[in-house]
Design an enzyme around this catalytic site. Structure first.
Site, PDB file in Angstrom:
ATOM      1  N   ASP A 107      14.893   5.377 -27.334  1.00 33.86           N
ATOM      2  CA  ASP A 107      15.065   3.940 -27.586  1.00 33.86           C
ATOM      3  C   ASP A 107      15.010   3.200 -26.260  1.00 33.86           C
ATOM      4  OD1 ASP A 107      15.423   4.185 -30.370  1.00 33.86           O
ATOM      5  OD2 ASP A 107      17.551   4.607 -30.133  1.00 33.86           O
ATOM      6  N   ASP A 123      10.734   1.398 -34.447  1.00 32.88           N
ATOM      7  CA  ASP A 123      11.647   0.613 -35.273  1.00 32.88           C
ATOM      8  C   ASP A 123      11.101  -0.795 -35.512  1.00 32.88           C
ATOM      9  OD1 ASP A 123      13.362   2.824 -35.161  1.00 32.88           O
ATOM     10  OD2 ASP A 123      14.476   2.011 -33.451  1.00 32.88           O
TER      11      ASP A 123
END
Length: 144
Positions: A107, A123
């Site tokens: 991330d 995402d």
């Protein structure tokens, strides 16, 4: 739709590669002071860290969703719906690739003015796919 999946996967993996190879874990780079920064982070779970450490479950679930999406999309002729599924499937594949090869998802996007989990390009594509799907569904309902 397939070219969108490939493009989405490529963009996602490029961003993750850059973060893994050019940032130290935990390092943050301010993009918009007090609002947005790049932060090198890893997540063994899904959104908000749920199912942390459940790699096999998350991979299996994602593969099932991807296959169902591919089967459904073969029957769809609406261009916006096919684009939506391309983004969604590409994002799902991006996170599966991370889990398969690294055991965790990389991330990097952190919104700092609110307490929101750090997320990644896959995402973003997943969410965009869902939003486009809702828009295409709404447009279809209006035409009826």
């Amino acid at each position: 739709m397939y070219w969108i999946i490939i493009l989405t996967l490529g963009v996602d993996q490029l961003f993750k590669y850059l973060v893994r190879n050019f940032m130290d874990y935990g390092q943050s780079i301010s993009i918009i002071n007090g609002f947005f920064q790049l932060t090198s982070h890893r997540n063994t779970g899904a959104a908000w860290g749920i199912f942390a450490g459940q790699k096999i479950f998350l991979i299996s679930f994602a593969i099932i969703v991807i296959v169902i999406g591919l089967i459904y999309c073969r029957k769809v002729t609406d261009k916006l719906t096919r684009i939506a599924f391309g983004f969604f499937i590409g994002g799902a594949v991006g996170n599966v690739v991370d889990r398969l090869f690294f055991g965790e998802v990389t991330d990097m996007f952190e919104i700092t003015f609110i307490n929101y989990p750090i997320f990644n390009t896959a995402d973003v594509f997943l969410v965009c796919g869902v939003i486009l799907f809702f828009i295409s569904t709404y447009k279809e309902k209006i035409r009826e």
